[in-house]
Each structure stands twice: as C-alpha cells, then as structure tokens.
Design an enzyme around this catalytic site. Structure first.
Site, PDB file in Angstrom:
ATOM      1  N   LEU A  54     -76.819  -9.835 -29.473  1.00  0.00           N
ATOM      2  CA  LEU A  54     -78.176  -9.332 -29.231  1.00  0.00           C
ATOM      3  C   LEU A  54     -78.561  -9.646 -27.781  1.00  0.00           C
ATOM      4  CD1 LEU A  54     -80.468 -10.136 -32.104  1.00  0.00           C
ATOM      5  CD2 LEU A  54     -78.706  -8.299 -31.781  1.00  0.00           C
ATOM      6  N   GLY A  56     -81.073  -7.793 -25.672  1.00  0.00           N
ATOM      7  CA  GLY A  56     -82.044  -6.980 -24.999  1.00  0.00           C
ATOM      8  C   GLY A  56     -82.845  -7.431 -24.260  1.00  0.00           C
ATOM      9  N   GLY A  57     -82.836  -8.988 -24.151  1.00  0.00           N
ATOM     10  CA  GLY A  57     -84.033  -9.749 -23.295  1.00  0.00           C
ATOM     11  C   GLY A  57     -84.121  -9.515 -21.946  1.00  0.00           C
ATOM     12  N   GLN A 133     -81.163  -0.930 -28.534  1.00  0.00           N
ATOM     13  CA  GLN A 133     -82.218  -0.953 -29.578  1.00  0.00           C
ATOM     14  C   GLN A 133     -83.245   0.096 -29.379  1.00  0.00           C
ATOM     15  OE1 GLN A 133     -83.020  -5.051 -28.040  1.00  0.00           O
ATOM     16  NE2 GLN A 133     -85.232  -4.449 -27.855  1.00  0.00           N
ATOM     17  N   GLY A 161     -88.901  -6.144 -31.835  1.00  0.00           N
ATOM     18  CA  GLY A 161     -88.477  -7.323 -32.513  1.00  0.00           C
ATOM     19  C   GLY A 161     -87.122  -7.273 -32.887  1.00  0.00           C
ATOM     20  N   HIS A 162     -86.104  -8.314 -33.003  1.00  0.00           N
ATOM     21  CA  HIS A 162     -84.700  -8.289 -33.180  1.00  0.00           C
ATOM     22  C   HIS A 162     -84.339  -7.836 -34.685  1.00  0.00           C
ATOM     23  CE1 HIS A 162     -85.403 -12.124 -34.756  1.00  0.00           C
ATOM     24  NE2 HIS A 162     -85.566 -12.719 -33.406  1.00  0.00           N
ATOM     25  N   ASN A 190     -77.658 -14.180 -30.820  1.00  0.00           N
ATOM     26  CA  ASN A 190     -78.205 -13.951 -29.679  1.00  0.00           C
ATOM     27  C   ASN A 190     -77.292 -14.499 -28.425  1.00  0.00           C
ATOM     28  OD1 ASN A 190     -80.558 -13.615 -31.071  1.00  0.00           O
ATOM     29  ND2 ASN A 190     -81.491 -15.440 -30.962  1.00  0.00           N
ATOM     30  N   ASP A 192     -77.838 -15.452 -25.712  1.00  0.00           N
ATOM     31  CA  ASP A 192     -78.414 -16.914 -24.974  1.00  0.00           C
ATOM     32  C   ASP A 192     -78.028 -18.214 -25.750  1.00  0.00           C
ATOM     33  OD1 ASP A 192     -80.379 -17.044 -26.993  1.00  0.00           O
ATOM     34  OD2 ASP A 192     -82.082 -16.928 -25.472  1.00  0.00           O
ATOM     35  N   LYS A 339     -84.172 -20.951 -23.714  1.00  0.00           N
ATOM     36  CA  LYS A 339     -85.521 -20.431 -24.024  1.00  0.00           C
ATOM     37  C   LYS A 339     -86.440 -20.681 -22.665  1.00  0.00           C
ATOM     38  CE  LYS A 339     -84.341 -18.678 -27.957  1.00  0.00           C
ATOM     39  NZ  LYS A 339     -83.791 -17.264 -27.856  1.00  0.00           N
TER      40      LYS A 339
END
Length: 444
Positions: A54, A56-57, A133, A161-162, A190, A192, A339
């Site tokens: 994932l 997308g952040g 997404q 949201g994921h 994720n 990260d 984070k």
C-alpha cells in the site's frame, strides 16, 4: 466498485446503526498461534502468490507533498529501494518470479512509477505494476449531502481508508486478472513498514490453514495502547478488529488495557483471492466492512470551513467478513513502521541494521525494544529533522530514551546512552558537540 462501496458506507451511516463496538459485545483473544512454532517452508507456493504494498500515503503528517516511500532512510536508499531489493532478492533466492504490485493513490502514482523505472525487471509478467485506490465524496455533517467547496474542489474528495484495497482491486480489474493468471494468495502490507517482507513460513502456514484471511498481530505494549486491537465477537465468535474511533468513551479504559486485549493489527495481511472474489460477489460487489466516521472540515487547512464526515474503512477489519479467518502472533521485527520523525530518526541510527535480504531490523543487542525518541514539535516535519541531523545521525544503539527540546543541531559523532535529555531554551540553534552523553540532561 468504488460507487458501490461508498453507497454501502453511506447506507450504514444513514441507517442509524451503531458504528461503535462496545465492550459488552466483545471478548478478548487469549492466545494465538506463535510464529516461533512455524518450521515448514514450501517455495513452490510463491508461484501462486502476489505481494502488494500500500503506497497511497503522501506523508503530509511529516510535512511532505510526495509519496512518503520516497524518503531516504539509510545509505541513500528510500523505502521504495528497500522494497524493490526485497522482491528481487526473493526471486533470485527461490528461483520463482514472485509477483509484485503497488496500490498507489492519484497523488503518489506518477512519482512512484518514475522512481521505480530504474528497476527494469520489477514489473511482473502479465500484470500492471500498480493499481490505484479510489476517491470518495466527503459528506456535510449537517445533512449528509456531498460537501461542496468551489474555492478548492479537490477538497470535496477524500481517500476512503485502506479498506478501499478491496473495491480498488475489483474495480480496476486487478482481482480478476490475478485469479486468471493463477494467483491464489495475496500478502499485503504498508510501504512504510520495512519489516514486512514476504515470509515463506507464514505463506506456508496460511496456505495449509485453508483460512480465507489471516492477520499478523504483535503483542501490545503500553506504547500500543491507543491503537486498534484484536477481539472476538460474542455474537458470532469470529475475530474482529476494534479501532479507537469505534470505542465508546466509557470503554476507553478497557480499550487501553493491554493485559486484557493483548494483540494489535500490524496491517500485514494474508488473503485468499478466490475467497475474496466469492465474498464480494455474494455481497453485490461490496466487502461489508465496519464504517469509521471521521469528523473534519472540508478544507483541512481552514478550520472555519464546512464541517464534514469522511467515511473510511480499515483493510484489517475484513477479518470479520470471513468466517474462519485466522490471526497469528509475529515477532516485532516484522513491524517497523515510520509514522513520525521520531520513528525516522531511530531507523536512521545504528540501532537498526540492514539484513542480507534487505530488511530493516533492530540490532540484537536492543533486545527487541526500539529507542524511545521524543523530539520537540519543531522537528515534526522532515525538513525540521534535517536541521537537527544535518550530517550523520547520532548513535542510539545504547540509548533507552532521547528527549530533545528547543533548537539543536547534532554534530557528527554524537553518541547517546541510557536516558538523555538535550535542552536549548534560547531561540537560536545551538550545536551539540561530538562525544558520548550518558544518563544526563544537557542544557546548551
């Protein structure tokens, strides 16, 4: 698929259903299968497995306007470099072309694909390197109609949201393409979290369990008490995930009781793709996930703008959508997310090392406990962190807790041991000279 998911979420909201998961409806999970008990490895399973990250952040919480995975962490490598090396290394070692994909967002897609173009063999045959997404409308808190903000129309939309992983896979044709190409299992995590690599023991365990879905959980400590936890439904006895936004205020104390609710979701998930497809077909193209209601303003930078709700879902919450879903206790080494800049400084330091298979792990002498880093708010963003650490990061391998207050620059060759606090009460930057600082408070 995106429209169907949004209509489902809005329907849950307007139905008057309780979006909370109160204490009376759940019970704790006392024990889980332990990763340490696994031994079987079947490399042949990799042929029918896809690894999804994932991505997308944007890392806006760290002051970034690009994919967080483009941050340089160690030895000039970004998150994306680590991930690419992990995939290519596993393919070479096992002699299997492990399939790899990214779920990007409209904001991260271009930068990510451009950066990864240097890895000519990363894309899997017959598959796209990415799927994207979706976006969902924000709804006005007053009447639940789509929020309107002509000054900045982009502000009318939000990432859902994921949990959007599932409708995004369906709507982009990715789910059908994977199944058509003979893929049966998906490992998703994720971007990260550099500890979350493809693991043959876990894959073999998941395949042999016959479970439709499995969640990797880690043991909760006091540092994790505000995050979501694993529980069991009293009504159906199945596993579920309770996030803090789903906990009624009166149950907050029990929510944070890490002795009672012992496990948290690492967002490392294993999914049987055929079971996912069948479950979504049975629910008219939707995976019925619990809806999380986030109150915001339509323009996040304008606190006087229209109050809105963002309807979000968590991908781990799918554990409640699959009868027979499993969870497994994993070592903390598979959970090393970034984070905050506190996390980033710890990972940059010598408390972490890069393994032969390109994972970032705590060094053995840390005993599984990362350094506790508490940086002043002026270092919340990455450019602020670079002011603190303009050159080489400090040594934290022997540091239990580091607190920095005020404008400080760390010289090359700073070593922290035990519990150290650095304070500068002046309004100007001051340098902390090279040397060893052990169990002390230093006022500059």
């Amino acid at each position: 698929a995106a429209i169907g998911a949004f209509k489902y979420n809005l329907g849950v909201l307007t139905s008057g259903a309780n979006l909370m998961i109160p204490e009376v409806d759940i019970e704790p999970v006392d024990s889980l299968t332990d990763y340490a008990s696994l031994s079987a490895e079947d490399p042949a399973l990799l042929k029918s497995t896809v690894m999804v990250k994932l991505n997308g952040g944007l890392g806006t919480g760290m002051g970034l306007e690009k994919a967080k995975s483009l941050l340089v962490l160690k030895d000039g490598d970004t998150f994306l470099d680590f991930i690419a090396h992990q995939v290519l290394d596993m393919r070479e070692k096992c002699g299997v072309p492990l399939a790899f994909m990214l779920m990007n967002s409209f904001a991260t897609s271009a930068d990510t694909l451009e950066y990864l173009s240097k890895y000519k063999t990363l894309k899997s045959e017959g598959l796209n390197l990415e799927f994207q997404q979706n976006k969902a409308p924000k709804v006005a808190e007053s009447d639940l109609k789509p929020a309107s903000w002509p000054a900045k129309p982009d502000c009318e939309w939000c990432p859902p949201g994921h949990g959007d992983l599932y409708p995004a896979m369906l709507g982009t044709g990715t789910l059908d393409a994977l199944i058509e190409h003979g893929y049966k299992y998906m490992f998703v995590s994720n971007s990260d979290n550099l500890g979350a690599t493809m693991d043959l023991k876990l894959l073999t365990w998941f395949a042999s369990s016959g479970a439709p879905f499995a969640m990797e959980c880690a043991a909760r400590t006091d540092a994790d008490k505000k995050g979501g936890h694993l529980a069991r439904s009293k009504a159906g006895s199945g596993l579920l995930l309770r996030e803090s936004a789903q906990c009624p205020d009166e149950d907050e104390t029990e929510f944070q009781n890490v002795g009672k609710y012992k496990y948290f979701n690492t967002n490392n998930l294993w999914v049987n793709l055929e079971a996912l497809s069948a479950t979504m077909k049975a629910n008219d193209g939707v995976l019925p996930l619990p809806v999380i209601k986030n109150s915001k303003t339509v323009d996040p930078r304008d606190k006087a703008s229209t109050k809105v709700l963002q309807l979000e879902t968590a991908m781990g919450a799918a554990i409640a959508s699959f009868p027979g879903a499993e969870a497994i206790l994993i070592p903390r080494s598979r959970f090393a997310p970034v984070k905050t800049t506190n996390d980033m400084l710890a990972l940059m330091s010598d408390a972490y090392e890069i393994t032969a298979d390109h994972r970032m792990v705590l060094k053995a002498e840390r005993g599984g406990v990362p350094p506790n880093v508490k940086l002043d708010g002026i270092y919340k963003f990455v450019d602020g962190l670079m002011q603190l650490v303009p050159n080489d990061p400090p040594s934290l391998i022997g540091c239990a807790k580091l607190t920095i207050e005020g404008k400080v620059r760390l010289a090359t060759g700073v070593v922290f041991k035990g519990e150290v606090k650095i304070v500068n009460k002046s309004g100007d930057y001051k340098e902390l000279a090279a040397g060893t600082y052990s169990d002390q408070t230093v006022e500059l």
